[in-house]
Design an enzyme around this catalytic site. Sequence first.
Site, PDB file in Angstrom:
ATOM      1  CB  VAL A 277      -9.687  -1.116 -26.323  1.00 36.95           C
ATOM      2  CG1 VAL A 277     -10.589  -2.224 -25.820  1.00 36.95           C
ATOM      3  CG2 VAL A 277      -9.686  -1.072 -27.848  1.00 36.95           C
TER       4      VAL A 277
ATOM      5  CG  HIS B 261      16.064  -3.083 -67.205  1.00 40.56           C
ATOM      6  ND1 HIS B 261      15.254  -2.193 -66.544  1.00 40.56           N
ATOM      7  CD2 HIS B 261      15.552  -3.235 -68.456  1.00 40.56           C
ATOM      8  CE1 HIS B 261      14.299  -1.802 -67.377  1.00 40.56           C
ATOM      9  NE2 HIS B 261      14.459  -2.419 -68.538  1.00 40.56           N
TER      10      HIS B 261
ATOM     11  N   GLY C  70      -0.069  -2.775 -34.745  1.00 37.67           N
ATOM     12  CA  GLY C  70       1.346  -3.138 -34.861  1.00 37.67           C
ATOM     13  C   GLY C  70       1.492  -4.217 -35.928  1.00 37.67           C
TER      14      GLY C  70
ATOM     15  CE  LYS D 298       6.395 -22.956 -21.061  1.00 37.31           C
ATOM     16  NZ  LYS D 298       5.723 -22.202 -20.079  1.00 37.31           N
ATOM     17  NE  ARG D 299       4.793 -23.842 -28.488  1.00 38.23           N
ATOM     18  CZ  ARG D 299       5.170 -22.609 -28.272  1.00 38.23           C
ATOM     19  NH1 ARG D 299       6.445 -22.315 -28.148  1.00 38.23           N
ATOM     20  NH2 ARG D 299       4.278 -21.643 -28.177  1.00 38.23           N
TER      21      ARG D 299
ATOM     22  CD  GLU E 284      -1.911   1.837 -32.467  1.00 39.90           C
ATOM     23  OE1 GLU E 284      -1.789   0.631 -32.684  1.00 39.90           O
ATOM     24  OE2 GLU E 284      -1.325   2.432 -31.540  1.00 39.90           O
TER      25      GLU E 284
ATOM     26  CG  MET F  48      10.573  -7.963 -28.467  1.00 33.05           C
ATOM     27  SD  MET F  48       9.086  -7.680 -27.539  1.00 33.05           S
ATOM     28  CE  MET F  48       9.192  -8.964 -26.328  1.00 33.05           C
ATOM     29  CG  LEU F  49      12.355  -8.008 -35.139  1.00 31.92           C
ATOM     30  CD1 LEU F  49      13.171  -7.085 -36.036  1.00 31.92           C
ATOM     31  CD2 LEU F  49      10.959  -8.214 -35.714  1.00 31.92           C
TER      32      LEU F  49
HETATM   33  P1  NAI Z   1       3.633  -3.938 -31.617  1.00 35.45           P
HETATM   34  O1  NAI Z   1       4.366  -3.321 -30.498  1.00 35.45           O
HETATM   35  O2  NAI Z   1       4.223  -4.007 -32.967  1.00 35.45           O
HETATM   36  O3  NAI Z   1       2.231  -3.188 -31.791  1.00 35.45           O
HETATM   37  C1  NAI Z   1       1.279  -3.082 -30.764  1.00 35.45           C
HETATM   38  C2  NAI Z   1       0.349  -1.914 -31.069  1.00 35.45           C
HETATM   39  O4  NAI Z   1      -0.697  -1.897 -30.123  1.00 35.45           O
HETATM   40  C3  NAI Z   1       1.018  -0.565 -30.985  1.00 35.45           C
HETATM   41  O5  NAI Z   1       0.739   0.153 -32.155  1.00 35.45           O
HETATM   42  C4  NAI Z   1       0.400   0.064 -29.742  1.00 35.45           C
HETATM   43  O6  NAI Z   1       0.330   1.472 -29.828  1.00 35.45           O
HETATM   44  C5  NAI Z   1      -0.977  -0.566 -29.765  1.00 35.45           C
HETATM   45  N1  NAI Z   1      -1.658  -0.565 -28.477  1.00 35.45           N
HETATM   46  C6  NAI Z   1      -1.124  -0.801 -27.258  1.00 35.45           C
HETATM   47  N2  NAI Z   1      -2.090  -0.727 -26.309  1.00 35.45           N
HETATM   48  C7  NAI Z   1      -3.262  -0.447 -26.952  1.00 35.45           C
HETATM   49  C8  NAI Z   1      -4.611  -0.251 -26.519  1.00 35.45           C
HETATM   50  N3  NAI Z   1      -4.956  -0.354 -25.230  1.00 35.45           N
HETATM   51  N4  NAI Z   1      -5.556   0.029 -27.445  1.00 35.45           N
HETATM   52  C9  NAI Z   1      -5.213   0.117 -28.758  1.00 35.45           C
HETATM   53  N5  NAI Z   1      -3.958  -0.050 -29.204  1.00 35.45           N
HETATM   54  C10 NAI Z   1      -2.984  -0.337 -28.319  1.00 35.45           C
HETATM   55  O7  NAI Z   1       3.193  -5.382 -31.077  1.00 35.45           O
HETATM   56  P2  NAI Z   1       2.589  -6.644 -31.807  1.00 35.45           P
HETATM   57  O8  NAI Z   1       1.998  -6.315 -33.114  1.00 35.45           O
HETATM   58  O9  NAI Z   1       1.715  -7.274 -30.775  1.00 35.45           O
HETATM   59  O10 NAI Z   1       3.862  -7.532 -32.047  1.00 35.45           O
HETATM   60  C11 NAI Z   1       4.655  -7.972 -30.940  1.00 35.45           C
HETATM   61  C12 NAI Z   1       6.086  -8.162 -31.334  1.00 35.45           C
HETATM   62  O11 NAI Z   1       6.205  -9.246 -32.224  1.00 35.45           O
HETATM   63  C13 NAI Z   1       6.654  -6.943 -32.001  1.00 35.45           C
HETATM   64  O12 NAI Z   1       7.813  -6.558 -31.320  1.00 35.45           O
HETATM   65  C14 NAI Z   1       6.963  -7.378 -33.397  1.00 35.45           C
HETATM   66  O13 NAI Z   1       8.206  -6.847 -33.819  1.00 35.45           O
HETATM   67  C15 NAI Z   1       7.031  -8.907 -33.310  1.00 35.45           C
HETATM   68  N6  NAI Z   1       6.516  -9.471 -34.549  1.00 35.45           N
HETATM   69  C16 NAI Z   1       7.275  -9.423 -35.676  1.00 35.45           C
HETATM   70  C17 NAI Z   1       6.793  -9.880 -36.877  1.00 35.45           C
HETATM   71  C18 NAI Z   1       7.623  -9.756 -38.100  1.00 35.45           C
HETATM   72  O14 NAI Z   1       8.817  -9.554 -37.976  1.00 35.45           O
HETATM   73  N7  NAI Z   1       7.054  -9.832 -39.298  1.00 35.45           N
HETATM   74  C19 NAI Z   1       5.447 -10.468 -36.981  1.00 35.45           C
HETATM   75  C20 NAI Z   1       4.731 -10.429 -35.760  1.00 35.45           C
HETATM   76  C21 NAI Z   1       5.266  -9.961 -34.595  1.00 35.45           C
END
Ligand code: NAI
Length: 470
Positions: A241, A449, A186, A36-37, A207, A323-324
């Site tokens: 929060v 090395h 996260g 859709k994008r 967090e 979710m990667l």
């Molecule tokens: P995440 O699941 O990695 O982290 C979310 C964080 O928010 C957790 O630490 C959780 O405890 C915290 N949290 C939840 N509710 C909260 C609240 N009410 N108050 C404060 N903290 C709270 O999710 P994120 O960072 O949003 O990423 C989403 C997905 O996208 C992940 O599954 C990640 O693997 C993927 N992703 C992968 C990347 C990479 O491979 N480099 C880059 C960005 C995202």
Amino acid sequence: MSETAFDLIVIGGGPGGYVAAIRAAQLGLSVACVEKRASLGGTCLNVGCIPSKALLQSSHHYAMAAEGLAVHGVNAGKVSLDLAVLMKRKDAVVAENVKGVDFLFKKNKITRVVGAASLKDSSTVVVDPGKGGKKQTLTAENILIATGSESAPLPGIEIDEKRIVTSTGALALDRVPKSLIVIGAGIIGLELGSVWRRLGAQVTVVEFLDRILPGLDGEVAAQTARILKRQGLDIRLSMKVTGAKSSAKGVTLTAEPVAGGGAETLNADVVLVAVGRRPYTEGLGLEKLGVTTDKRGFVTVDGDFQTSVPGIFAIGDVIGGLMLAHKAEDEGVAVAEILAGQKGHVNYAAIPGVVYTWPEVAGVGRTEEVLKEEGIAYKVGKFPFAANSRARCNAETEGFVKVLADAKTDAILGVHIVGPEAGDLIQEAVIAMEFGGSAEDLARSAHGHPGLAEALKEAALAVAGRAIHI
Ligand code: NAI
């Protein structure tokens, strides 16, 4: 085949969907991909992995020029930032990648259909192009749902993508906020928090849990938290929060300790909500067809990625698990091969995860926490980058490598790294695990090395207590 009848219709043009479409076309299937994008590439390419990495790279250069080069005797003088150029480059990187996928679709003769898909039955898809455009009906032997995920909302907090943003808004701010509060430590929160911290914002990360980066090895996460704090990220753990109010002046956030106690008010120019992602299945009409989802909304599939309805398959974020993008890509290849009568397969035990902070954080396999939980006897080998000669040459000595091996068989069970180029270094461990390698195999492989990868070899040697350089 007519112009509207295909062997396979893929719904979603992200890394899962577009890779599945290409692989299926390579194997001789006629394929349509509905997205859709206006541009292919999904969240990852348009508003995720790719733009965030472009911003991380640019902001890293800025931080290095501003304060990181002096150690090398390079004085850059007064460094200034042109955010508009930085953002334009990010947009150009995205556009270039999108063009690349367009080219691959043409090369593989994949029919691209722009619009929102809904399932009429197990072999019919209706595509609505929006804006009152004419709907189109497509049919196929098999349908693949690869619709991905969307940012999870936080109750009581309304996203406007200007002051209260998801990752999408945080990738496109038109000025550096004086202060930024990130909700969620996260991957998204720490990567984008790092970007804006480096560009000059005061960043506070709130967090809920008592640690950052849930799911990653605890020791690696703790070391990462220390490093990021030194870089100026104010990380507040065990805080919940409870609400946010946006005004012309900024955002007022209320938070309270998880353990109970007085509420706090925090103010910031911008708030980034990064509390996870949830499966995106809106408008597909899954329920009507009897495609089952679990209680969190993820589409349930069997070992061949088939949903509860024969002929309808699903891969990527929408089926859950890690979710990667690369997990979705591998599933895309596997499902295409299965549909073509081959044996597609994904080895979930050897999928790396990378956090592109500085230094990077990467891991594959099981963490110490999981091994303890599962009651598996393991040995640990660790090696710090401070003792690695190449890291010293580069003035990038923070972090360490940790190899976890089975206590009896020496098989590698997990490798976890925080340190320079961790995201690329981890690949050696992935390959070793894919081949059923042992710590001894890693330890006895010659490593160039001086190289950062020698830290991996030394950590593998350390599993048997025989690291040389420490
Ligand atoms: P995440 O699941 O990695 O982290 C979310 C964080 O928010 C957790 O630490 C959780 O405890 C915290 N949290 C939840 N509710 C909260 C609240 N009410 N108050 C404060 N903290 C709270 O999710 P994120 O960072 O949003 O990423 C989403 C997905 O996208 C992940 O599954 C990640 O693997 C993927 N992703 C992968 C990347 C990479 O491979 N480099 C880059 C960005 C995202």
